[in-house]
Design a protein around this motif. Sequence first.
Motif, PDB file in Angstrom:
ATOM      1  N   LEU A 161       0.832  -1.205   0.000  1.00 38.00           N
ATOM      2  CA  LEU A 161       0.000   0.000   0.000  1.00 38.00           C
ATOM      3  C   LEU A 161       0.867   1.256   0.000  1.00 38.00           C
ATOM      4  N   ILE A 162       1.909   1.253   0.808  1.00 41.90           N
ATOM      5  CA  ILE A 162       2.825   2.398   0.843  1.00 41.90           C
ATOM      6  C   ILE A 162       3.461   2.609  -0.529  1.00 41.90           C
ATOM      7  N   TYR A 163       3.938   1.523  -1.118  1.00 42.62           N
ATOM      8  CA  TYR A 163       4.622   1.614  -2.406  1.00 42.62           C
ATOM      9  C   TYR A 163       3.677   2.112  -3.502  1.00 42.62           C
ATOM     10  N   ILE A 164       2.466   1.578  -3.521  1.00 40.28           N
ATOM     11  CA  ILE A 164       1.471   2.002  -4.515  1.00 40.28           C
ATOM     12  C   ILE A 164       1.123   3.473  -4.322  1.00 40.28           C
ATOM     13  N   CYS A 165       0.958   3.890  -3.066  1.00 40.45           N
ATOM     14  CA  CYS A 165       0.598   5.281  -2.784  1.00 40.45           C
ATOM     15  C   CYS A 165       1.690   6.251  -3.219  1.00 40.45           C
ATOM     16  N   LEU A 166       2.946   5.860  -3.050  1.00 37.08           N
ATOM     17  CA  LEU A 166       4.040   6.722  -3.486  1.00 37.08           C
ATOM     18  C   LEU A 166       3.924   7.060  -4.966  1.00 37.08           C
ATOM     19  N   PHE A 167       3.598   6.053  -5.778  1.00 31.89           N
ATOM     20  CA  PHE A 167       3.474   6.258  -7.221  1.00 31.89           C
ATOM     21  C   PHE A 167       2.143   6.901  -7.590  1.00 31.89           C
ATOM     22  N   ALA A 168       1.069   6.479  -6.913  1.00 32.20           N
ATOM     23  CA  ALA A 168      -0.262   7.017  -7.240  1.00 32.20           C
ATOM     24  C   ALA A 168      -0.317   8.518  -7.021  1.00 32.20           C
ATOM     25  N   VAL A 169       0.212   8.968  -5.878  1.00 32.82           N
ATOM     26  CA  VAL A 169       0.184  10.394  -5.555  1.00 32.82           C
ATOM     27  C   VAL A 169       1.130  11.169  -6.465  1.00 32.82           C
ATOM     28  N   GLU A 170       2.285  10.582  -6.751  1.00 29.97           N
ATOM     29  CA  GLU A 170       3.269  11.265  -7.606  1.00 29.97           C
ATOM     30  C   GLU A 170       2.761  11.415  -9.043  1.00 29.97           C
ATOM     31  N   LYS A 171       2.207  10.327  -9.588  1.00 28.72           N
ATOM     32  CA  LYS A 171       1.808  10.325 -10.999  1.00 28.72           C
ATOM     33  C   LYS A 171       0.362  10.749 -11.226  1.00 28.72           C
ATOM     34  N   LYS A 172      -0.420  10.866 -10.121  1.00 26.66           N
ATOM     35  CA  LYS A 172      -1.848  11.207 -10.222  1.00 26.66           C
ATOM     36  C   LYS A 172      -2.552  10.254 -11.180  1.00 26.66           C
ATOM     37  N   ASN A 173      -2.311   8.962 -10.947  1.00 30.63           N
ATOM     38  CA  ASN A 173      -2.790   7.900 -11.824  1.00 30.63           C
ATOM     39  C   ASN A 173      -4.015   7.232 -11.210  1.00 30.63           C
ATOM     40  N   ASN A 174      -5.162   7.295 -11.917  1.00 30.36           N
ATOM     41  CA  ASN A 174      -6.408   6.747 -11.386  1.00 30.36           C
ATOM     42  C   ASN A 174      -6.333   5.234 -11.166  1.00 30.36           C
ATOM     43  N   LYS A 175      -5.655   4.521 -12.074  1.00 27.02           N
ATOM     44  CA  LYS A 175      -5.553   3.066 -11.934  1.00 27.02           C
ATOM     45  C   LYS A 175      -4.796   2.695 -10.656  1.00 27.02           C
ATOM     46  N   LEU A 176      -3.754   3.470 -10.360  1.00 21.57           N
ATOM     47  CA  LEU A 176      -2.998   3.211  -9.135  1.00 21.57           C
ATOM     48  C   LEU A 176      -3.813   3.563  -7.894  1.00 21.57           C
ATOM     49  N   TYR A 177      -4.628   4.596  -7.991  1.00 19.56           N
ATOM     50  CA  TYR A 177      -5.509   4.941  -6.871  1.00 19.56           C
ATOM     51  C   TYR A 177      -6.540   3.841  -6.632  1.00 19.56           C
ATOM     52  N   ILE A 178      -7.044   3.248  -7.709  1.00 24.28           N
ATOM     53  CA  ILE A 178      -7.998   2.134  -7.584  1.00 24.28           C
ATOM     54  C   ILE A 178      -7.300   0.928  -6.944  1.00 24.28           C
ATOM     55  N   LEU A 179      -6.096   0.615  -7.447  1.00 26.26           N
ATOM     56  CA  LEU A 179      -5.329  -0.491  -6.875  1.00 26.26           C
ATOM     57  C   LEU A 179      -5.034  -0.230  -5.396  1.00 26.26           C
ATOM     58  N   GLY A 180      -4.670   1.003  -5.090  1.00 23.09           N
ATOM     59  CA  GLY A 180      -4.437   1.373  -3.697  1.00 23.09           C
ATOM     60  C   GLY A 180      -5.681   1.188  -2.850  1.00 23.09           C
ATOM     61  N   GLY A 181      -6.843   1.519  -3.415  1.00 25.06           N
ATOM     62  CA  GLY A 181      -8.109   1.349  -2.702  1.00 25.06           C
ATOM     63  C   GLY A 181      -8.374  -0.109  -2.370  1.00 25.06           C
ATOM     64  N   VAL A 182      -8.068  -1.001  -3.316  1.00 26.40           N
ATOM     65  CA  VAL A 182      -8.268  -2.443  -3.092  1.00 26.40           C
ATOM     66  C   VAL A 182      -7.354  -2.943  -1.971  1.00 26.40           C
ATOM     67  N   VAL A 183      -6.071  -2.570  -2.034  1.00 26.61           N
ATOM     68  CA  VAL A 183      -5.112  -3.006  -1.007  1.00 26.61           C
ATOM     69  C   VAL A 183      -5.465  -2.382   0.341  1.00 26.61           C
ATOM     70  N   TRP A 184      -5.913  -1.138   0.322  1.00 29.67           N
ATOM     71  CA  TRP A 184      -6.355  -0.467   1.556  1.00 29.67           C
ATOM     72  C   TRP A 184      -7.511  -1.241   2.187  1.00 29.67           C
ATOM     73  N   ALA A 185      -8.497  -1.612   1.381  1.00 30.12           N
ATOM     74  CA  ALA A 185      -9.649  -2.366   1.886  1.00 30.12           C
ATOM     75  C   ALA A 185      -9.219  -3.710   2.468  1.00 30.12           C
ATOM     76  N   LEU A 186      -8.331  -4.395   1.757  1.00 29.82           N
ATOM     77  CA  LEU A 186      -7.847  -5.691   2.249  1.00 29.82           C
ATOM     78  C   LEU A 186      -7.133  -5.533   3.590  1.00 29.82           C
ATOM     79  N   SER A 187      -6.371  -4.462   3.729  1.00 33.76           N
ATOM     80  CA  SER A 187      -5.645  -4.239   4.987  1.00 33.76           C
ATOM     81  C   SER A 187      -6.607  -3.972   6.140  1.00 33.76           C
ATOM     82  N   ILE A 188      -7.730  -3.304   5.862  1.00 35.75           N
ATOM     83  CA  ILE A 188      -8.741  -3.054   6.900  1.00 35.75           C
ATOM     84  C   ILE A 188      -9.346  -4.361   7.380  1.00 35.75           C
ATOM     85  N   TYR A 189      -9.478  -5.329   6.474  1.00 36.94           N
ATOM     86  CA  TYR A 189     -10.024  -6.632   6.847  1.00 36.94           C
ATOM     87  C   TYR A 189      -9.111  -7.370   7.832  1.00 36.94           C
TER      88      TYR A 189
END
Length: 423
Positions: A161-189
């Motif tokens: 999640l940290i690694y994905i967020c580093l790239f998602a925020v830097e590149k402003k990439n929607n696909k990475l934000y979606i992927l980050g959302g999935v990993v974020w949800a899994l971590s909450i579980y």
Amino acid sequence: MYKLHNDKYKLPLLICLGLFCLICIFTSIYYGNQLLLGDLELNNNDDVKYLRAAETLLDTGMLTYKDPEAPTVFIMPGLVFALVPFVGIFGKLGAIVAFRIFSAILQTFTLYVLYLIIKKVFNSSKIAFVTILLNLIYVANIYVTTLILSETIFTFLLMNLIYICLFAVEKKNNKLYILGGVVWALSIYFKPIMLAFPLVVFVLMLINKYTIKEMMTYAILPLVIVILCMSPWIVRNYITFDRFIPLTLSSGNPKLQGAYINYDQNPSYKDEIDFSNVGDFGTEIENNETETKRANAVIKYNLENNTLEYIYWMTIGKTFENFKTPFIWYNLYGISFNIYLVIHWIILILGISGMCISIFSKRFKDNNLKFALIAIIMFFNIVHLPYYCFSRYVYPIMPILISFSALSIIYLSEKIKEKRKRL
């Protein structure tokens, strides 16, 4: 994103990680059920309760924990669901070995992702490689792979999640934000405290100079993903318990234990605390409500009567409890716990020094990503302060803290070399 290109440490890194994986697997096989928390017949500790819960879920379709006859909302279901395929394929006993081998492989990849994180944050393969070497000698990283607990899977999710967020925020990439959302949800579980992880992403957005509009725009996608992913759990809780329970009802007991100064639940002032109208003990839900109210009563009394001592305890005191020992409950290979403790404190001291160096040294002056790593360490400490604090809860961020130890070692060694050249 996960590949190493033209990295001079690629081969030694892969060799070290391969050896680490083999050591983890060997340790699990060598010790067998000696490292199991609890008795498989008595079901008296976390490991065995999670195994029984997975077996019960397979047999009945009902998520349980303490009582195999009653549904639970005491735990998040992530680990139980992760154990189900292992129990289903290998049986309860076989699942222990299989899950530990799986944990060893997963932990190895976690360290690989850590290498990528540190390399990106500090723009240095050297700091990243020393970080991995230090993590290899930090025995807690081996120990957790022998447990039937959530730490290995959760730490894997956290690093990704940290690694994905580093790239998602830097590149402003929607696909990475979606992927980050999935990993974020899994971590909450696995860990409900991760619901507050956007606070760390907010720091990253500030570092990357997002506007308020951009923050809101890019926050929507992962938020929607999390809501969708958490909906089955929320619906299940509502149907089963006839009430809205977004996560768990398990905070009462750790909050009550943590409310007492130094965890002393029989202090001299106990009879002075007003425990009237706090309810009775009974079901899991009733217990949680009663313990939460009792905790609030203890907190109220201490804030009114032991104000300064209590503020110190709830901040500095509990921070010390979080970090004072490594998360190791067994002397692996006969090595004294005191040795683990010395290594742990050396890493802590170097880590704190490394944070100070990263903030005040001219070399790292323009590197603002370091604040994201510091924010993650602070986040994990702060969200646990209201509860019972100990090393298990902050273990997942120890690999990050160790990266600052590596930075400190490299920085100090370079300063020593420079000084010798001048002499």
